[in-house]
Design an enzyme around this catalytic site. Structure first.
Site, PDB file in Angstrom:
ATOM      1  CG  ASP A 125     -11.398  25.286   2.058  1.00  0.00           C
ATOM      2  OD1 ASP A 125     -10.725  26.320   2.099  1.00  0.00           O
ATOM      3  OD2 ASP A 125     -12.596  25.264   1.693  1.00  0.00           O
TER       4      ASP A 125
ATOM      5  CG  ASP B 174     -11.849  27.784  -1.109  1.00  0.00           C
ATOM      6  OD1 ASP B 174     -12.881  27.136  -0.801  1.00  0.00           O
ATOM      7  OD2 ASP B 174     -11.119  28.314  -0.268  1.00  0.00           O
TER       8      ASP B 174
ATOM      9  CG  ASP C 258      -7.709  28.217   1.288  1.00  0.00           C
ATOM     10  OD1 ASP C 258      -6.994  28.911   0.543  1.00  0.00           O
ATOM     11  OD2 ASP C 258      -8.775  28.619   1.779  1.00  0.00           O
TER      12      ASP C 258
HETATM   13  P1  8DG Z   1     -16.931  27.874  -0.104  1.00  0.00           P
HETATM   14  O1  8DG Z   1     -15.450  27.804  -0.245  1.00  0.00           O
HETATM   15  O2  8DG Z   1     -17.601  26.639  -0.580  1.00  0.00           O
HETATM   16  O3  8DG Z   1     -17.485  29.103  -0.728  1.00  0.00           O
HETATM   17  O4  8DG Z   1     -17.290  27.978   1.454  1.00  0.00           O
HETATM   18  P2  8DG Z   1     -16.394  27.546   2.680  1.00  0.00           P
HETATM   19  O5  8DG Z   1     -15.487  26.409   2.301  1.00  0.00           O
HETATM   20  O6  8DG Z   1     -17.271  27.344   3.852  1.00  0.00           O
HETATM   21  O7  8DG Z   1     -15.545  28.862   2.967  1.00  0.00           O
HETATM   22  P3  8DG Z   1     -13.963  29.108   3.063  1.00  0.00           P
HETATM   23  O8  8DG Z   1     -13.757  30.578   2.955  1.00  0.00           O
HETATM   24  O9  8DG Z   1     -13.212  28.275   2.099  1.00  0.00           O
HETATM   25  O10 8DG Z   1     -13.559  28.732   4.574  1.00  0.00           O
HETATM   26  C1  8DG Z   1     -13.562  27.417   5.062  1.00  0.00           C
HETATM   27  C2  8DG Z   1     -13.498  27.408   6.563  1.00  0.00           C
HETATM   28  O11 8DG Z   1     -12.210  27.667   7.065  1.00  0.00           O
HETATM   29  C3  8DG Z   1     -14.391  28.468   7.204  1.00  0.00           C
HETATM   30  O12 8DG Z   1     -15.376  27.842   7.971  1.00  0.00           O
HETATM   31  C4  8DG Z   1     -13.521  29.247   8.130  1.00  0.00           C
HETATM   32  C5  8DG Z   1     -12.306  28.364   8.295  1.00  0.00           C
HETATM   33  N1  8DG Z   1     -11.065  29.090   8.598  1.00  0.00           N
HETATM   34  C6  8DG Z   1     -10.311  28.878   9.727  1.00  0.00           C
HETATM   35  N2  8DG Z   1      -9.245  29.704   9.718  1.00  0.00           N
HETATM   36  C7  8DG Z   1      -9.327  30.443   8.594  1.00  0.00           C
HETATM   37  C8  8DG Z   1      -8.512  31.457   8.060  1.00  0.00           C
HETATM   38  O13 8DG Z   1      -7.482  31.814   8.621  1.00  0.00           O
HETATM   39  N3  8DG Z   1      -8.921  31.980   6.862  1.00  0.00           N
HETATM   40  C9  8DG Z   1     -10.048  31.531   6.225  1.00  0.00           C
HETATM   41  N4  8DG Z   1     -10.401  32.073   5.060  1.00  0.00           N
HETATM   42  N5  8DG Z   1     -10.833  30.580   6.719  1.00  0.00           N
HETATM   43  C10 8DG Z   1     -10.478  30.045   7.892  1.00  0.00           C
HETATM   44  O14 8DG Z   1     -10.585  28.056  10.595  1.00  0.00           O
HETATM   45 MN    MN Z   2     -13.963  26.652   0.847  1.00  0.00          MN
HETATM   46 MN    MN Z   3     -10.997  28.427   1.800  1.00  0.00          MN
END
Ligand code: 8DG
Ligand code: MN
Ligand code: MN
Length: 377
Positions: free
Chosen positions: A211, A209, A299
């Site tokens: 962020d 995704d 996100d």
């Molecule tokens: P990817 O998307 O490349 O697969 O990996 P990522 O970017 O490391 O994972 P992510 O699921 O998109 O999460 C990004 C970061 O956000 C992760 O280190 C945890 C953090 N995070 C928070 N709060 C929350 C929350 O409420 N939900 C989620 N899903 N992640 C959160 O600090």
């Molecule tokens: Mn991510």
């Molecule tokens: Mn995310």
């Protein structure tokens, strides 16, 4: 006691946040096996699954930090977090080139189906198990039985856009979304910042995704910003699905008021956020289909400037890096750390510790600074 591993310059620390974990490391053949074992533990063994999954994850993190390829079992037999079971797996791979336990998992149909179903947006392991036990095996099965299975909105979109959402997102896509968000923010509230966080912020070249962390130099200028932004993006036709969470940010000056939401999941925070599925224009090179756009998970997170450093640290990740950081902060320093701030609980009442950048947070925790690219545990 651990001097025998010092000369490999591996830091055998109790917490992952006390060492560097780069994205590219030397032990992929082992960590890939551990990733399968971790998934299997959390998918299949639902009784002891979580603690077994954690043990494999910790072993995997240790190997990712190890500065060279492991060729002999005695090199790592004394590393904290590489337990008995993990050592057995490494031994198998060293001796036979593969782990029989991992091979068994890979040849198990249930594992693949659970893996497939948990790849559907909005479907976790327990829903995946339920669908499997009802005899479903493919995403088409789920699509065909949407009514009977009573799919929620997220799952409906998850099935509908399964292929798009499971195709890796690359950096050009991330930059395209960021540009779009910045353009719209400028029209609503000039001088906002929009930083790409998550995996891309740690130097990953692709992810699941995008962020984006949004803020403004003036503390109260972010109030109501998310709804306005999402409304604009919706009007532009860019939003396929949105799940908003607004107005639960309850940080007061000195103490952090715990609401129900903060207590349930340690990684969850109360920042205004929108988990969305957006339409992203395809680049000229993606000419594999007639569609001019692709669905992407995005996100969007809003944070006031006083909480920026903490939100940035939290959302850069990785999840495991932050888990270890928060655990370290609490166990070793009696400091409560989350995406909103940090509070020193050695004092009564707890006192808030301010920070304007990530370096200050590490300093307050008496930790060496870990670069973002080295937080890939
Ligand atoms: P990817 O998307 O490349 O697969 O990996 P990522 O970017 O490391 O994972 P992510 O699921 O998109 O999460 C990004 C970061 O956000 C992760 O280190 C945890 C953090 N995070 C928070 N709060 C929350 C929350 O409420 N939900 C989620 N899903 N992640 C959160 O600090
Ligand atoms: Mn991510
Ligand atoms: Mn995310």
């Amino acid at each position: 006691a651990r001097s025998d591993i010092d000369h490999f310059s591996y830091q055998d620390t109790k917490y992952e946040c006390q060492r560097r974990t780069p994205l590219n490391h030397h032990n992929k053949k082992f960590t890939e096996a551990f990733e399968i074992l971790e998934k299997h533990a959390s998918y299949i063994d639902r009784e002891h699954g979580e603690s077994r999954a954690l043990a494999f994850r910790k072993a995997s993190c240790a190997l990712k930090s190890y500065p060279r390829e492991i060729t002999r079992i005695d090199e790592i037999s004394k590393i904290t977090h590489v337990g008995e079971h993990s050592l057995r797996v490494i031994t198998d791979i060293l001796e036979n080139g593969y782990s029989e336990e991992v091979q068994d998992i890979i040849s198990c149909e249930m594992f693949h189906v659970i893996e497939l179903f948990t790849g559907i947006y909005g479907c976790g392991p327990s829903t995946a198990h339920k669908w499997y036990s009802l005899g479903h095996r493919t995403t088409q099965d789920i699509k065909d039985n949407a009514e009977i299975l009573n799919l929620n909105v997220q799952q409906k979109y998850g099935v509908e856009f399964y292929d798009d959402l499971n195709a890796p997102v690359d950096m050009p896509d991330a930059l395209r979304i960021q540009r779009l968000v910045v353009e719209q923010l400028d029209l609503i509230q000039p001088s906002c910042s929009a930083e790409i966080v998550g995996g891309f912020g740690r130097g990953k070249q692709c992810g699941h995704d995008i962020d984006i962390l949004i803020s403004h130099p003036e503390e109260d200028k972010v109030e109501g910003l998310l709804v306005k932004l999402v409304n604009r993006l919706t009007t532009l036709g860019c939003m396929l699905h949105t799940a908003l969470s607004v107005g639960k940010n309850v940080v007061r000056k000195e103490t952090f008021v715990k609401t129900k939401a903060t207590q349930t999941r340690s990684t969850m925070d109360n920042l205004d956020r929108c988990f969305a599925i957006m339409k992203v224009e395809k680049s000229a090179t993606d000419n594999d289909s007639c569609n001019s756009w692709i669905a992407r998970r995005v996100d969007l997170i809003i944070t006031p400037s006083s909480q920026y450093a903490f939100s940035l640290l939290g959302w850069i990740g990785s999840k495991q890096f932050n888990r270890s950081l928060r655990l370290y902060a609490w166990k070793e320093m009696k400091i409560h750390l989350n995406s909103h701030g940090m509070w020193d609980h050695k004092l009564t009442p707890p006192k808030r510790i301010l920070a304007t950048d990530e370096e200050e947070i590490f300093k307050a925790l008496h930790l060496d600074f870990v670069e973002r690219k080295d937080r890939n545990c």
